[in-house]
Motif scaffolding. Structure first.
Motif, mmCIF file in Angstrom:
data_model
loop_
_atom_site.group_PDB
_atom_site.id
_atom_site.type_symbol
_atom_site.label_atom_id
_atom_site.label_comp_id
_atom_site.label_asym_id
_atom_site.label_seq_id
_atom_site.Cartn_x
_atom_site.Cartn_y
_atom_site.Cartn_z
ATOM 1 N N VAL A 1 -14.818 7.836 -3.483
ATOM 2 C CA VAL A 1 -14.997 9.213 -3.045
ATOM 3 C C VAL A 1 -14.002 9.490 -1.918
ATOM 4 N N THR A 2 -13.150 10.497 -2.100
ATOM 5 C CA THR A 2 -12.222 10.869 -1.028
ATOM 6 C C THR A 2 -12.985 11.630 0.049
ATOM 7 N N ILE B 1 -7.589 6.780 -10.954
ATOM 8 C CA ILE B 1 -7.431 5.331 -11.072
ATOM 9 C C ILE B 1 -6.663 5.019 -12.352
ATOM 10 N N ASN B 2 -5.847 3.963 -12.315
ATOM 11 C CA ASN B 2 -5.053 3.639 -13.501
ATOM 12 C C ASN B 2 -5.922 2.984 -14.575
ATOM 13 N N THR B 3 -5.367 2.858 -15.777
ATOM 14 C CA THR B 3 -6.154 2.374 -16.911
ATOM 15 C C THR B 3 -6.565 0.910 -16.748
ATOM 16 N N ALA B 4 -5.831 0.156 -15.950
ATOM 17 C CA ALA B 4 -6.177 -1.244 -15.702
ATOM 18 C C ALA B 4 -7.218 -1.393 -14.595
ATOM 19 N N ASN B 5 -7.594 -0.293 -13.970
ATOM 20 C CA ASN B 5 -8.536 -0.301 -12.847
ATOM 21 C C ASN B 5 -8.033 -1.157 -11.681
ATOM 22 N N SER B 6 -6.721 -1.291 -11.570
ATOM 23 C CA SER B 6 -6.148 -2.135 -10.519
ATOM 24 C C SER B 6 -5.620 -1.339 -9.333
ATOM 25 N N GLU B 7 -5.315 -0.062 -9.549
ATOM 26 C CA GLU B 7 -4.783 0.763 -8.477
ATOM 27 C C GLU B 7 -5.437 2.144 -8.475
ATOM 28 N N LEU B 8 -5.780 2.589 -7.295
ATOM 29 C CA LEU B 8 -6.315 3.935 -7.089
ATOM 30 C C LEU B 8 -5.261 4.747 -6.353
ATOM 31 N N ILE B 9 -4.950 5.933 -6.869
ATOM 32 C CA ILE B 9 -3.964 6.823 -6.247
ATOM 33 C C ILE B 9 -4.696 8.009 -5.649
ATOM 34 N N VAL B 10 -4.416 8.310 -4.368
ATOM 35 C CA VAL B 10 -5.041 9.473 -3.721
ATOM 36 C C VAL B 10 -3.966 10.321 -3.049
ATOM 37 N N THR B 11 -4.232 11.627 -2.981
ATOM 38 C CA THR B 11 -3.297 12.552 -2.337
ATOM 39 C C THR B 11 -3.746 12.832 -0.912
ATOM 40 N N ASN B 12 -2.770 12.865 -0.002
ATOM 41 C CA ASN B 12 -3.030 13.129 1.414
ATOM 42 C C ASN B 12 -2.353 14.441 1.802
ATOM 43 N N GLY B 13 -3.153 15.515 1.840
ATOM 44 C CA GLY B 13 -2.602 16.858 1.991
ATOM 45 C C GLY B 13 -1.916 17.138 3.302
ATOM 46 N N ASN B 14 -2.351 16.503 4.383
ATOM 47 C CA ASN B 14 -1.757 16.793 5.687
ATOM 48 C C ASN B 14 -0.712 15.779 6.134
ATOM 49 N N SER B 15 -0.481 14.754 5.324
ATOM 50 C CA SER B 15 0.615 13.831 5.643
ATOM 51 C C SER B 15 1.681 13.841 4.552
ATOM 52 N N ASP B 16 1.511 14.753 3.570
ATOM 53 C CA ASP B 16 2.518 14.991 2.534
ATOM 54 C C ASP B 16 2.909 13.714 1.789
ATOM 55 N N ASP B 17 1.910 12.905 1.466
ATOM 56 C CA ASP B 17 2.196 11.671 0.729
ATOM 57 C C ASP B 17 1.004 11.305 -0.142
ATOM 58 N N ILE B 18 1.186 10.263 -0.952
ATOM 59 C CA ILE B 18 0.082 9.686 -1.703
ATOM 60 C C ILE B 18 -0.080 8.238 -1.259
ATOM 61 N N SER B 19 -1.306 7.752 -1.289
ATOM 62 C CA SER B 19 -1.597 6.358 -0.969
ATOM 63 C C SER B 19 -1.952 5.619 -2.244
ATOM 64 N N VAL B 20 -1.459 4.380 -2.358
ATOM 65 C CA VAL B 20 -1.800 3.503 -3.473
ATOM 66 C C VAL B 20 -2.744 2.427 -2.945
ATOM 67 N N ILE B 21 -3.932 2.353 -3.515
ATOM 68 C CA ILE B 21 -4.959 1.420 -3.068
ATOM 69 C C ILE B 21 -5.113 0.298 -4.078
ATOM 70 N N ASP B 22 -5.069 -0.941 -3.602
ATOM 71 C CA ASP B 22 -5.348 -2.113 -4.423
ATOM 72 C C ASP B 22 -6.869 -2.217 -4.569
#
Length: 229
Positions: A153-154, A186-207
């Motif tokens: 949950v973001t 989340i990717n199809t392998a369930n290995s990485e979660l991608i989230v968007t960060n609206g106020n830092s203008d980037d995306i984070s990749v979570i293991d």
């Protein structure tokens, strides 16, 4: 309709439902001929999240202004039920083989869990993040790791993503990411979660194995939603 927000596609891929926030309506579109076939009025105030149930029989709509979930009977084309949840519900996700519908309550800092068999509220998860004020914990989007049975949950302005055990509803870990984390996938392998960060203008990749952010990738201004193909 006016100000379309979120849409979802029927499991049979023949219908699309979209929320029209300023009109307080949901539009149903036939994808076989790209024509509007019906409009459901009075779906609360400022409808946003839209989800077809896995069996395709119902549409669940989050209504920000009325703090409720509006349930639409697809075959009848009308509203069949309304369930009160927390303040300003934003998005929803069906889990446990469609037996549960989880709803993010942005201004309550919580998630409501609805039993879809009885269409009643069965559980509320309240979020806490060390060092963050409660009013800055603003949950919005979901992603689900089916392999490990973890719901992500973001938490918006809290700059964290909560990982929740699907079976116990308990927090596993709050994961630090960028500023105002919003969308998630989340990717199809369930290995990485991608989230968007609206106020830092980037995306984070979570293991998802280590439950930590492993990289930050600059993107355009104010990223909102992410989808993985």
């Amino acid at each position: 309709g006016d100000d379309p927000e979120i849409f979802d596609i029927h499991p049979n891929k023949d219908l699309l439902a979209v929320s029209n926030e300023d009109d307080n309506e949901v539009t149903i579109i036939n994808l076989l001929n790209n024509k509007v076939i019906s409009t459901i009025e009075d779906v609360g105030v400022e409808p946003e999240g839209v989800n077809f149930s896995p069996d395709g029989k119902f549409i669940y709509v989050t209504s920000e202004g009325t703090n409720s979930i509006i349930i639409i009977d697809v075959d009848k084309g009308n509203i069949s039920n309304e369930i009160l949840v927390g303040n300003r519900p934003r998005r929803g996700i069906f889990l446990n083989n469609g037996k549960e519908y989880w709803v993010s309550n942005e201004l309550s800092g919580s998630v409501s869990i609805i039993d879809t068999n009885t269409q009643t509220l069965k559980e509320t998860i309240k979020f806490k993040v060390k060092g963050i004020r409660d009013q800055n914990i603003t949950p919005v989007d979901f992603a689900f790791d089916a392999k490990n049975k973890i719901v992500y949950v973001t938490l918006g302005s809290a700059d964290h993503v909560a990982s929740i055990d699907l079976n116990t509803y308990k927090l596993i870990k709050n994961i630090l990411v960028g500023k105002r984390v919003w969308g998630a996938a989340i990717n199809t392998a369930n290995s990485e979660l991608i989230v968007t960060n609206g106020n830092s203008d980037d995306i984070s990749v979570i293991d998802t194995n280590k439950l930590i952010a492993i990289s930050s990738i600059p993107v355009g201004k104010t990223p909102h939603t992410v989808r993985i193909k």
